[in-house]
Structure formats: structure tokens, C-alpha cells
Design a protein around this motif. Structure first.
Motif, PDB file in Angstrom:
ATOM      1  N   GLY A  61     -51.714   1.423  -1.031  1.00  0.00           N
ATOM      2  CA  GLY A  61     -50.760   1.422   0.064  1.00  0.00           C
ATOM      3  C   GLY A  61     -49.352   1.127  -0.441  1.00  0.00           C
ATOM      4  N   LEU A  62     -48.374   1.652   0.242  1.00  0.00           N
ATOM      5  CA  LEU A  62     -46.986   1.477  -0.196  1.00  0.00           C
ATOM      6  C   LEU A  62     -46.120   0.786   0.850  1.00  0.00           C
ATOM      7  CD1 LEU A  62     -46.435   4.975  -1.819  1.00  0.00           C
ATOM      8  CD2 LEU A  62     -46.955   2.817  -2.964  1.00  0.00           C
ATOM      9  N   ARG A  63     -46.706   0.391   1.963  1.00  0.00           N
ATOM     10  CA  ARG A  63     -45.903  -0.236   3.018  1.00  0.00           C
ATOM     11  C   ARG A  63     -45.232  -1.511   2.539  1.00  0.00           C
ATOM     12  NH1 ARG A  63     -50.235   0.858   7.553  1.00  0.00           N
ATOM     13  NH2 ARG A  63     -49.585   2.952   8.106  1.00  0.00           N
ATOM     14  N   TRP A  64     -45.965  -2.297   1.767  1.00  0.00           N
ATOM     15  CA  TRP A  64     -45.414  -3.556   1.284  1.00  0.00           C
ATOM     16  C   TRP A  64     -44.223  -3.313   0.361  1.00  0.00           C
ATOM     17  CZ3 TRP A  64     -45.254  -4.372  -3.905  1.00  0.00           C
ATOM     18  CH2 TRP A  64     -46.052  -3.547  -4.693  1.00  0.00           C
ATOM     19  N   LEU A  65     -44.245  -2.214  -0.395  1.00  0.00           N
ATOM     20  CA  LEU A  65     -43.133  -1.887  -1.280  1.00  0.00           C
ATOM     21  C   LEU A  65     -41.894  -1.529  -0.460  1.00  0.00           C
ATOM     22  CD1 LEU A  65     -42.294  -1.499  -4.236  1.00  0.00           C
ATOM     23  CD2 LEU A  65     -43.052   0.851  -4.053  1.00  0.00           C
ATOM     24  N   GLY A  66     -42.085  -0.753   0.584  1.00  0.00           N
ATOM     25  CA  GLY A  66     -40.968  -0.424   1.481  1.00  0.00           C
ATOM     26  C   GLY A  66     -40.438  -1.648   2.191  1.00  0.00           C
ATOM     27  N   ALA A  67     -41.348  -2.519   2.619  1.00  0.00           N
ATOM     28  CA  ALA A  67     -40.920  -3.754   3.288  1.00  0.00           C
ATOM     29  C   ALA A  67     -40.125  -4.641   2.341  1.00  0.00           C
ATOM     30  CB  ALA A  67     -42.134  -4.497   3.831  1.00  0.00           C
ATOM     31  N   ALA A  68     -40.558  -4.726   1.093  1.00  0.00           N
ATOM     32  CA  ALA A  68     -39.830  -5.532   0.108  1.00  0.00           C
ATOM     33  C   ALA A  68     -38.440  -4.965  -0.145  1.00  0.00           C
ATOM     34  CB  ALA A  68     -40.623  -5.614  -1.195  1.00  0.00           C
ATOM     35  N   ALA A  69     -38.331  -3.643  -0.211  1.00  0.00           N
ATOM     36  CA  ALA A  69     -37.022  -3.012  -0.417  1.00  0.00           C
ATOM     37  C   ALA A  69     -36.107  -3.264   0.777  1.00  0.00           C
ATOM     38  CB  ALA A  69     -37.191  -1.514  -0.659  1.00  0.00           C
ATOM     39  N   LEU A  70     -36.634  -3.128   1.979  1.00  0.00           N
ATOM     40  CA  LEU A  70     -35.825  -3.393   3.173  1.00  0.00           C
ATOM     41  C   LEU A  70     -35.396  -4.855   3.244  1.00  0.00           C
ATOM     42  CD1 LEU A  70     -37.636  -1.262   5.889  1.00  0.00           C
ATOM     43  CD2 LEU A  70     -35.385  -0.862   4.884  1.00  0.00           C
ATOM     44  N   LEU A  71     -36.278  -5.747   2.873  1.00  0.00           N
ATOM     45  CA  LEU A  71     -35.953  -7.170   2.858  1.00  0.00           C
ATOM     46  C   LEU A  71     -34.838  -7.458   1.848  1.00  0.00           C
ATOM     47  CD1 LEU A  71     -36.675 -10.008   3.917  1.00  0.00           C
ATOM     48  CD2 LEU A  71     -38.303 -10.165   2.033  1.00  0.00           C
ATOM     49  N   ALA A  72     -34.914  -6.831   0.683  1.00  0.00           N
ATOM     50  CA  ALA A  72     -33.865  -7.010  -0.329  1.00  0.00           C
ATOM     51  C   ALA A  72     -32.523  -6.506   0.179  1.00  0.00           C
ATOM     52  CB  ALA A  72     -34.252  -6.299  -1.619  1.00  0.00           C
ATOM     53  N   VAL A  73     -32.523  -5.364   0.846  1.00  0.00           N
ATOM     54  CA  VAL A  73     -31.270  -4.811   1.382  1.00  0.00           C
ATOM     55  C   VAL A  73     -30.706  -5.729   2.471  1.00  0.00           C
ATOM     56  CG1 VAL A  73     -30.247  -2.871   2.648  1.00  0.00           C
ATOM     57  CG2 VAL A  73     -31.851  -2.439   0.774  1.00  0.00           C
TER      58      VAL A  73
END
Length: 148
Positions: A61-73
Motif C-alpha cells: 500500500g502507498l497511502r501512508w507514503l502519500g500521507a507522510a508527504a502531505l504531512l511534511a508539506v
């Protein structure tokens, strides 16, 4: 989506970063310009990391990777902009998310290389297995070659 498409999408995001930086003097808010620039580069690196992850582990799954990127931004937009320019805190706020995503991407590729090395070693121990691959192994090998 195969790895080439992930990388192509990353290239578009990286190109958008250059465009945003070129238009930065015309963007009315420094916070907006900085957030857009950081976000587009973070998206580019995240797409490469996601592509590598999917290339080597199709079922992950890649949702957590997208969530981490959004959190960083979001964190950089809210906290990084107000920090004094040129200081360690501001530099780390901007650079650590990039370093983390690149470390993840490198780790994904290195882990797979290590696993491939173990598989080659096992095949050397059992040459009969190398002569008669199973149909599913042949299908996986051909799909990996097609993805390259």
C-alpha cells in the motif's frame, strides 16, 4: 502503473518546481510560493519512491507514503516559513523530509538487491531449480523484464 510512468509523473512535478520558482516573484505570498515549490518537489520524490516500492513490491500500500508527504508539506508550510532564513532549524525543516523520502527509496531498492542476491545464491546451491523454473517464476521474470 509501471516504474517508467511513476518516474514520468515525478518529472512533471519536478518541472513544476522550476516553473513555480521562476514565477515566485509574481506570487503574492512568500508562504504560498514556498509551499508550492516544496510540495511539488516533495511530490516528485514521493512518486519516485512510490514507483520503486510498487516495482519491487506490487502488493504494498502507498497511502501512508502519500500521507507522510502531505504531512511534511503541511509542517513545512506552517513552521518552516517562519523560521529564520539560513539557520539550522529552517534548513532541517526543509531538508529532512527530502532526505527521509530518498532514504526510503534507496532502502527499497537496496533491500530488493539484497533479496535478489540471496535468491541467486540459493539457485547456485540448487542448480536443478535453475534449469526448470516454475511457470509462476517465469511469469514474474518476464513481467520484470517488461517493466524495464
Amino acid at each position: 502503473m509501471e516504474l517508467g510512468r511513476w518516474c514520468a509523473a515525478a518529472f512533471v512535478c519536478a518541472a513544476a518546481t522550476v516553473l513555480i520558482e521562476a514565477l515566485a516573484p509574481d506570487i503574492p505570498s512568500v508562504r504560498l510560493a514556498s509551499t508550492l515549490s516544496f510540495g511539488s518537489l516533495m511530490a516528485a520524490l514521493s512518486l519516485i519512491a512510490a514507483g520503486l516500492r510498487r516495482h519491487y513490491r506490487r502488493d504494498s500500500g502507498l497511502r501512508w507514503l502519500g500521507a507522510a508527504a502531505l504531512l511534511a508539506v503541511a509542517f513545512t508550510a506552517l513552521a518552516g516559513i517562519d523560521l529564520p532564513r539560513g539557520g539550522w532549524a529552517q534548513a532541517l525543516t526543509y531538508q529532512l523530509p527530502f532526505a527521509a523520502i530518498l532514504a526510503f527509496a534507496a532502502g527499497t531498492a537496496l533491500y530488493q538487491a539484497k533479496a535478489d542476491g540471496r535468491n541467486r545464491y540459493r539457485m547456485a546451491e540448487r542448480p536443478e531449480a535453475a534449469r526448470a523454473p516454475s511457470p509462476s517464476a517465469a511469469a514474474r521474470a518476464s513481467s520484470r523484464l517488461a517493466d524495464r
